[in-house]
Design a protein around this motif. Structure first.
Motif, PDB file in Angstrom:
ATOM      1  N   GLY B  77       0.772  -0.811   0.182  1.00  0.00           N
ATOM      2  CA  GLY B  77      -0.192  -0.116   0.162  1.00  0.00           C
ATOM      3  C   GLY B  77       0.789   1.288   0.144  1.00  0.00           C
ATOM      4  O   GLY B  77       0.641   2.064  -0.231  1.00  0.00           O
ATOM      5  N   VAL B  78       1.640   1.401   0.951  1.00  0.00           N
ATOM      6  CA  VAL B  78       2.765   2.193   1.162  1.00  0.00           C
ATOM      7  C   VAL B  78       3.046   2.886  -0.941  1.00  0.00           C
ATOM      8  O   VAL B  78       3.876   3.696  -0.306  1.00  0.00           O
ATOM      9  N   TRP B  79       3.645   1.461  -0.750  1.00  0.00           N
ATOM     10  CA  TRP B  79       4.806   1.751  -2.477  1.00  0.00           C
ATOM     11  C   TRP B  79       3.030   2.296  -3.339  1.00  0.00           C
ATOM     12  O   TRP B  79       3.643   3.476  -4.257  1.00  0.00           O
ATOM     13  N   ARG B  80       2.334   1.344  -2.966  1.00  0.00           N
ATOM     14  CA  ARG B  80       0.920   2.223  -4.481  1.00  0.00           C
ATOM     15  C   ARG B  80       0.669   3.644  -4.420  1.00  0.00           C
ATOM     16  O   ARG B  80       0.556   4.610  -4.817  1.00  0.00           O
ATOM     17  N   LYS B  81       0.654   3.753  -2.935  1.00  0.00           N
ATOM     18  CA  LYS B  81       0.812   5.028  -2.729  1.00  0.00           C
ATOM     19  C   LYS B  81       1.836   6.237  -3.063  1.00  0.00           C
ATOM     20  O   LYS B  81       1.378   7.264  -3.405  1.00  0.00           O
ATOM     21  N   LYS B  82       3.032   5.923  -3.171  1.00  0.00           N
ATOM     22  CA  LYS B  82       3.637   7.157  -3.487  1.00  0.00           C
ATOM     23  C   LYS B  82       3.621   6.806  -4.869  1.00  0.00           C
ATOM     24  O   LYS B  82       3.935   8.175  -5.230  1.00  0.00           O
ATOM     25  N   ILE B  83       3.664   6.306  -5.362  1.00  0.00           N
ATOM     26  CA  ILE B  83       3.695   6.218  -6.943  1.00  0.00           C
ATOM     27  C   ILE B  83       1.951   8.013  -7.331  1.00  0.00           C
ATOM     28  O   ILE B  83       2.699   8.008  -7.674  1.00  0.00           O
ATOM     29  N   VAL B  84       1.116   6.952  -6.707  1.00  0.00           N
ATOM     30  CA  VAL B  84       0.174   8.391  -6.900  1.00  0.00           C
ATOM     31  C   VAL B  84      -0.169   9.591  -6.712  1.00  0.00           C
ATOM     32  O   VAL B  84      -0.102  10.267  -7.054  1.00  0.00           O
TER      33      VAL B  84
END
Lengths: 173, 186
Positions: B77-84
């Motif tokens: 989730g952290v990774w995805r959120k960082k991308i967006v």
């Protein structure tokens, strides 16, 4: 309002995620990612393409075989007409010969066989007219040949039965 | 760090494995799981439907292309959120309609306790509308802190500002939000 705002947002967090993206986004993402293995077959464009190609291939195959069959059938028909003419004249000749030699009603078994073969022949001929094919042609020719063979046997039999009579006649002379 | 929304769904290792094998259905399932929360994270930052859609699209394409770089030890989730978040911030930066504060001149004093509202008499809809009306810089800091769960140190890293700027910007944004809510303009 430090804590109130934070608490309020924490308590209603999901209500803040109320925007919904349109469906088209997924299509755009999907098309930007080439080389994905399509598991959902019904949505797969390439599957439909493959199906269309297969359908086209099968259509061509069936069309070709149908045409070939028809050609083959037509060819069999022509070939058979010639053969029938040839063998029928032979049969007619032989039948006439037998009728000359033989008194009617004398060869019941032969007549029955001959009539049976003729009946089969009529059925096959009808089949040839409706669905001409190499197989039916072969069956018809075989029927004619068997009848000729049968006639030859009958002629031989009749000739053999006449020979002792001749011999007897000769000895008498 | 406290996370909500994006992290509510457990990490789907199996799904990611299938994605890495090129399974289209797995990609779609992953998209279905997270597209809504990711869209809203981006939407809050860019504050614009069209750009939010672009952000979502770019973020997912980037996430899917870099799925093999995703490490098990980092939270999905952290990774995805960082991308967006990064995609969305780039959009805002590109827009340059409003510059982010570059130094501590934006510092403001902590709000006096007298400013604290009694209870919280506003609806979700009103708060959402008030957040939308905040200037870009204020809205981004407030959203990242209150809604996306980042702390000021992280926000400083994301926005390329100092931690104290993030704090002061957050205080200013709350003050502005309060004005908007109390002003009855919504």
């Amino acid at each position: 309002m430090k804590d109130e705002l934070k608490n309020f947002i924490d308590n209603n967090r999901s209500a803040f995620d109320d925007h919904r993206p349109p469906e088209k986004i997924w299509s755009a993402i999907e098309s930007a990612l080439p080389g994905m293995r399509k598991r959902s077959l019904w949505n797969s464009v390439s599957l439909w393409r493959a199906a269309a190609i297969l359908f086209l291939g099968l259509s061509v195959y069936f069309f070709m075989t149908k045409t070939l069959q028809r050609n083959e059938g037509a060819l069999s028909q022509v070939e058979f007409t010639d053969l029938e003419l040839f063998y029928s004249s032979q049969i007619a000749e032989k039948v006439a010969l037998i009728n000359d030699i033989d008194a009617p009603g004398e060869s019941d078994l032969f007549t029955q066989d001959f009539q049976r073969l003729d009946a089969m022949y009529q059925v096959l001929r009808e089949e040839m007219k409706n669905r001409p094919s190499e197989k039916v042609k072969d069956a018809l020719v075989l029927n004619l040949l068997v009848r000729i063979d049968l006639l030859n046997q009958q002629i031989k039999k009749l000739e053999d039965s006449r020979r002792p009579a001749r011999k007897a006649k000769a000895s008498l002379v | 760090m406290e996370y909500k929304g994006l992290e509510a769904v457990p990490i789907h290792d199996e799904l990611i494995k299938r994605c890495l094998q090129g399974d289209r259905q797995a990609h779609y399932e992953l998209y279905q799981l997270y597209h809504r929360s990711m869209y809203n994270v981006g939407y809050r930052i860019v504050n614009n439907e069209e750009e939010a859609q672009d952000v979502l699209q770019e973020a997912f394409i980037s996430a899917f292309r870099n799925l093999d770089h995703y490490r098990v030890d980092s939270t999905c989730g952290v990774w995805r959120k960082k991308i967006v978040v990064n995609k969305a911030i780039n959009k805002v930066k590109k827009r340059r309609m409003e510059r982010l504060p570059e130094d501590d001149r934006w510092d403001v004093r902590e709000e006096a306790s007298a400013d604290v509202l009694e209870g919280f008499p506003f609806t979700v809809e009103k708060v959402k509308n008030a957040i939308k009306r905040l200037p870009d810089g204020y809205r981004m800091v407030l959203s990242l802190y209150l809604l996306e769960g980042y702390d000021h140190g992280e926000i400083a890293g994301i926005l390329g500002i100092t931690e104290s700027t993030s704090k002061s910007q957050f205080n200013r944004s709350k003050k502005k939000l309060k004005e908007l809510l109390e002003g009855g303009m919504l």
